[in-house]
Design an enzyme around this catalytic site. Structure first.
Site, PDB file in Angstrom:
ATOM      1  N   GLU A 137      30.029  51.979  -6.408  1.00 56.37           N
ATOM      2  CA  GLU A 137      30.126  50.855  -6.791  1.00 56.37           C
ATOM      3  C   GLU A 137      30.631  49.904  -5.692  1.00 56.37           C
ATOM      4  OE1 GLU A 137      29.757  50.440 -11.562  1.00 56.37           O
ATOM      5  OE2 GLU A 137      31.600  50.372 -10.784  1.00 56.37           O
TER       6      GLU A 137
ATOM      7  N   GLU B  26      24.575  54.939 -13.136  1.00 56.86           N
ATOM      8  CA  GLU B  26      25.265  54.901 -14.205  1.00 56.86           C
ATOM      9  C   GLU B  26      24.924  53.766 -15.425  1.00 56.86           C
ATOM     10  OE1 GLU B  26      29.454  53.722 -13.390  1.00 56.86           O
ATOM     11  OE2 GLU B  26      29.360  55.187 -11.674  1.00 56.86           O
TER      12      GLU B  26
END
Length: 350
Positions: A176, A283
């Site tokens: 991320e 995710e």
């Protein structure tokens, strides 16, 4: 017509060969063959080894104690994602996930026929948009040294995996990273340096096996402007990668999935057409108390990725479904307090 005697001799030779082969195999442990042609239905299980080490038990719906990976596989999961920290602590929640622990779990999953994704955080603990802290042992390193650190750490972990017969299908360089990684050197405010760090991870991965697909991953998969900004910069700075990875958590943006699932679909399609890359939701997660809603969200997310044109949507991975709330404190797990999987995971069966 061939000589019947030669057919008999051939049959006997064939039977002898098969018998010898069978005897030889009895001396060797074989893993279940892995089918890499199918849609990836995944689970990130970085907590699993520590949950087991603390005595946590997993059960099937009938109350039978079972291997957690088997429970996941029974529900359609065919892919396992594992994070790697550089020099982690022994904190059961925020530590572990060392090279050796990751190799052990990857081998275990591979031997069950699972596909593997490795997620490099390049930190001693969690890396995400709010924190991208250098490993303590790299803290004083110059930028050229950090480039070597990224290459060497990536190469070392993947070499350890390869030494036990595990070649990941995907490797994620950074976790991320819209704000960059290895702050401050690799901050998004210096995208040129961030690009160099990402490329070092790419080069180390391809040095192990050119068939491994390299993933670059950012959050808020429904936010097309965010993705265009990041990957336009990646293109300008010649970042090398194969797959655009997305997080999709309606919970964290305080919105039901029904309000954003079409935005996710549009963003997935746009990433493929704009950059010519494959896409993957690496995710996803929903509130464990809202079983039906999480099931519906998962089903919709899987459908969105499957609907990407030309089979460029590779799969969907649930983040820590096994991380039951009483053990982990994590609201978006997909397990029940009785140690049994949530019915929401059945979305992966279809």
């Amino acid at each position: 017509m061939k000589n019947p005697k030669s057919k008999v001799l051939f049959s006997l030779a064939f039977l002898f060969t098969m018998l010898f082969s069978s005897c030889s195999k009895s001396q060797t442990t074989y893993s279940i063959p892995i089918n890499t042609d199918t849609f990836a239905k995944g689970a990130d299980v970085g907590w699993l080894s520590q949950m087991e080490a603390t005595g946590y038990k997993y059960y099937d719906t009938d109350g039978t104690e079972k291997n957690c990976l088997q429970l996941l596989k029974d529900r359609g999961i065919n892919t396992i994602r594992l994070r790697v920290f550089v020099n982690p602590s022994n904190d059961r929640i925020n530590g572990h996930c060392s090279k050796d622990e990751t190799v052990a779990m990857a081998l275990r999953a591979k031997n069950m026929g699972m596909r593997i994704m490795i997620d490099f955080h390049y930190s001693d603990s969690w890396a995400d948009p709010a924190k991208q802290t250098k490993p303590a042992s790299w803290a004083s390193h110059t930028f050229p040294m950090l480039l070597n650190d990224v290459y060497n750490h990536t190469f070392e972990v993947l070499t350890a995996l390869k030494s036990v017969g595990v070649t990941p299908e995907w490797v994620q360089i950074g976790n991320e990273i819209p704000s960059g990684m290895l702050w401050p050197d690799g901050s998004y405010t210096n995208f040129g340096q961030l690009a160099q760090l990402l490329n070092k991870g790419y080069e180390a991965t391809k040095a192990i096996d050119t068939s491994i697909k390299v993933v670059v991953h950012i959050d808020k998969g429904n936010d097309n402007a965010r993705f265009r900004w990041f990957f336009d910069n990646a293109r300008t700075n010649n970042v090398k990668y194969d797959v655009i990875g997305l997080s999709y958590y309606p919970y964290w943006i305080n919105s039901d999935y029904t309000a954003t699932i079409s935005d996710l679909q549009n963003n997935l399609n746009d990433m493929v057409s704009r950059y010519g890359k494959e896409v993957m939701v690496v995710e996803v997660g929903g509130d464990f108390t809202l079983v039906q809603n999480t099931y519906n969200m998962l089903a919709a997310t899987i459908a969105a990725v499957k609907n990407v044109p030309n089979h460029k949507g590779l799969g969907v991975i649930y983040w820590e479904p096994e991380g039951e709330k009483n053990w982990s404190g994590y609201q978006l797990n997909c397990w029940q307090s009785n140690g049994k999987p949530s019915m929401a995971l059945d979305a992966f069966r279809n």
